[in-house]
Design an enzyme around this catalytic site. Structure first.
Site, mmCIF file in Angstrom:
data_model
loop_
_atom_site.group_PDB
_atom_site.id
_atom_site.type_symbol
_atom_site.label_atom_id
_atom_site.label_comp_id
_atom_site.label_asym_id
_atom_site.label_seq_id
_atom_site.Cartn_x
_atom_site.Cartn_y
_atom_site.Cartn_z
ATOM 1 N N GLY A 1 -9.710 13.022 2.906
ATOM 2 C CA GLY A 1 -9.180 14.349 3.224
ATOM 3 C C GLY A 1 -7.683 14.347 3.388
ATOM 4 N N GLY A 2 -7.005 13.395 2.733
ATOM 5 C CA GLY A 2 -5.539 13.374 2.770
ATOM 6 C C GLY A 2 -4.970 13.125 4.145
ATOM 7 C CB SER B 1 -9.941 10.408 -1.170
ATOM 8 O OG SER B 1 -8.750 11.076 -1.511
#
Length: 603
Positions: free
Chosen positions: A137-138, A216
């Site tokens: 989620g960055g 991610s």
């Protein structure tokens, strides 16, 4: 007397059955922290029914509020009474968005973890293998509540743990002193690992068989935890899905300028560090998130970049730029690299990672007719990508021309449809593919532990990020459905109430879950559980063999070898040569002005 004995015997059997029934309905563990009760959930996968015990919302750290805001986490400690772990804890403060799970609520008191325990006999006498998931989620959004570990746990007989950790400014503020030292979100993850090491045995887990995995930004966090020697003994394997150590822009020296931007936006004085910190400690988490949302939705790139708090080189958790360490590892020795190579690794990317960047230009429907002209490629797409690598400084023309040449199909260099695929390849190679392969090369080179690489290719029926039909392969995050056995809330994700993935996707999910959990159990994705059609080879620098996940799996070699060579060696070499030539020109290229005396002698 005989009747009395018979009655007591029957009563005993009845009480035993009642106890078993109650324990089945209300699972409970007694730990050194106190008694923790959970709940049992039934799940179905490919027509088979399973049961899993869930312990949700267990606090592993004290609330990071008040004086503990921006500080390293402190262990929660024991429970004064039975802890009823049947509800997810709050997610850490973050922007809201349409596809948030309905269970998700946010609060600064958010350092919770969730444990999924299969109702099966462990594969080893020492207990179940354990898989701890770090969400992506960055580093700005996400939560353990998003990832239901029930199917993965029960189908493959492992314990799954999901965690929350502090995000954004609250997780990564670094003003270069002990009042806000930075990287507390990473330290949250480290404390959760310590909690699992100390307590997972109570839940039937084997603390010596812990694997961390993530996707991610969560994948990058897994890699960073693998570069933190203080984690020694807390896990023995890592699985990194679409996130590596040398992603551009990942590390900064500190976040002082970002902190000043927040303080200024909040109407505070920001001349000194103390003024900035006082402002940010007194501000509510809601107002801090509002600054983030306003900046990122403004359409102004500079404002958006000013609120992106990232991991910093704090001298403790991160002592060096970890991307730089990968380059130096060829000739130098570092404690971080030694620890990294001591942990087994699965690392991989999806087939069209760069397609996710298309979403910045519109929806899947509007992008269906998206095309790129040669001029747009040369003047917008490529200069923008290279500027990020070059720190948003002016990019030497020779570097731009080099990248243009690399990302041109010379058979038909002006074909708009081919050029749009080149855009996907450009951003995928730059942000994900070449960093991933560089990391695996360093891991397996000179390492005695096992290293594996994958490429996830299939175009799913319901991709995680809706994309136009012309995107041919899986994109960023598409492997998450198969990894977790399609356990997501499809109503929240896709606004559909009834959906069953096609049978080939469920078969794929079965294989992926088996490879992941085999790795967690033995360190080898091929065993102990057979039934896999392809033997996944180890990755090494000579053969560079890897597995290709698709409708039918297969083996390949030299995954993204050319982009990795290009972005990690050729482009930096040209940039260095250009900067060196410019320095020489500045020092020696200017002719000294001549001066003449009164007699006309000039020198």
């Amino acid at each position: 007397m005989e009747i009395m004995v018979r009655f007591i015997g029957e009563l005993s059997i009845f009480l035993i059955l009642i106890n078993q029934y109650q324990s089945a309905e209300v699972p409970s563990v007694s730990s050194k922290l106190g008694t923790i009760t959970g709940e049992t959930k039934s799940v179905t996968f490919q027509g088979n029914k399973y049961q899993v015990d869930r312990y949700l919302g267990i606090p592993y750290a004290k609330p990071p509020t008040g004086d503990l805001r921006f500080q390293p986490p402190q262990p929660f400690g024991s429970f004064s009474e039975t802890y009823n772990a049947v509800d997810f804890g709050a997610s850490c403060p973050q922007p809201s968005y349409p596809t948030m799970p309905k269970e998700n609520k946010t609060d600064e008191n958010c350092l919770f973890l969730n444990i999924y325990v299969p109702r099966q006999k462990p594969d080893e006498p020492s207990g179940h293998a354990v898989m701890l998931y770090i969400h992506g989620g960055g580093l700005s959004i996400g939560s353990g509540v998003f990832y239901d570990g029930s199917v993965l746990s029960s189908v493959e007989n492992v314990i799954v743990v999901t965690i929350n950790y502090r995000l954004g400014l609250l997780g990564f503020l670094d003003i270069d002193n002990e009042k806000a030292p930075g990287n507390v979100g990473l330290l949250d993850q480290h404390l959760a690992l310590q909690w699992v090491n100390e307590n997972i045995g109570t839940f039937g887990g084997d603390k010596d068989r812990v694997t961390i995995f993530g996707q991610s930004a969560g994948s990058t966090c897994v890699a960073m935890q693998m570069m933190y020697p203080s984690n020694e003994g807390l896990f023995r394997g890592g699985i990194t899905q679409s996130g590596a150590l040398s992603i551009p822009g990942m590390y900064h020296e500190n976040n002082i300028n970002i902190a000043k931007f927040y303080a200024r936006s909040l109407g505070c004085s920001f001349e000194t560090k103390d003024e900035v910190l006082k402002c940010l400690k007194e501000a509510s988490s809601e107002t801090i998130i509002k600054v983030f949302v306003d900046a990122t939705s403004s359409g102004d790139f500079e404002s958006a970049a000013s609120v992106g708090a990232t991991p910093t080189i704090d001298g403790k958790f991160i002592r060096h730029n970890l991307g730089d360490l990968l380059k130096k590892a060829e000739t130098e020795t570092f404690e971080e690299i030694d620890f990294f190579r001591s942990v087994k690794l699965i690392n991989g990317v999806s087939g069209d990672e760069g397609a996710m960047f298309l979403t910045m230009g519109g929806s899947a429907e509007t992008l269906e007719e998206f095309e790129v002209t040669r001029e747009q490629m040369n003047t917008q797409q490529i200069p923008g990508a290279v500027a990020i690598m070059y720190g948003n400084k002016p990019v030497p023309e020779v570097v731009q021309q080099l990248v243009i040449s690399e990302y041109t199909d010379w058979v038909n260099p002006d074909d708009p449809k081919r050029l749009r695929q080149q855009v996907v390849d450009l951003f995928g190679d730059f942000f994900y593919n070449s960093p991933a392969i560089e990391m695996s090369r360093v891991h397996c080179n000179g390492s005695d532990v096992d290293s594996y690489v994958y490429n996830f290719l299939p175009k799913l029926d319901k991709p995680l990020i809706p994309l136009p039909k012309w995107v041919k392969h899986a994109s960023h995050g598409d492997e998450l459905g198969p990894v977790f056995g399609y356990s997501f809330d499809l109503r929240d994700l896709f606004n559909i109430s009834e959906y069953t993935p096609p049978e080939w996707e469920l078969d794929l999910s079965n294989r992926v879950m088996r490879y992941w959990t085999n790795f967690a159990k033995t360190g080898d994705p091929n065993k102990p559980n057979p039934g896999l059609s392809v033997v996944w080879p180890k990755y090494d620098v000579s053969s560079q063999s890897y597995i290709k996940f698709d409708r039918e799996d297969s083996i390949g070699q030299y995954l993204y070898a050319r982009p990795t060579e290009f972005w990690k060696k050729i482009v930096p070499a040209v940039i260095d040569a250009t900067e060196h030539a410019q320095t020489v020109t500045e020092q020696f290229g200017k002719k000294e002005e001549q001066t003449c005396d009164n007699d006309g002698n000039c020198g």
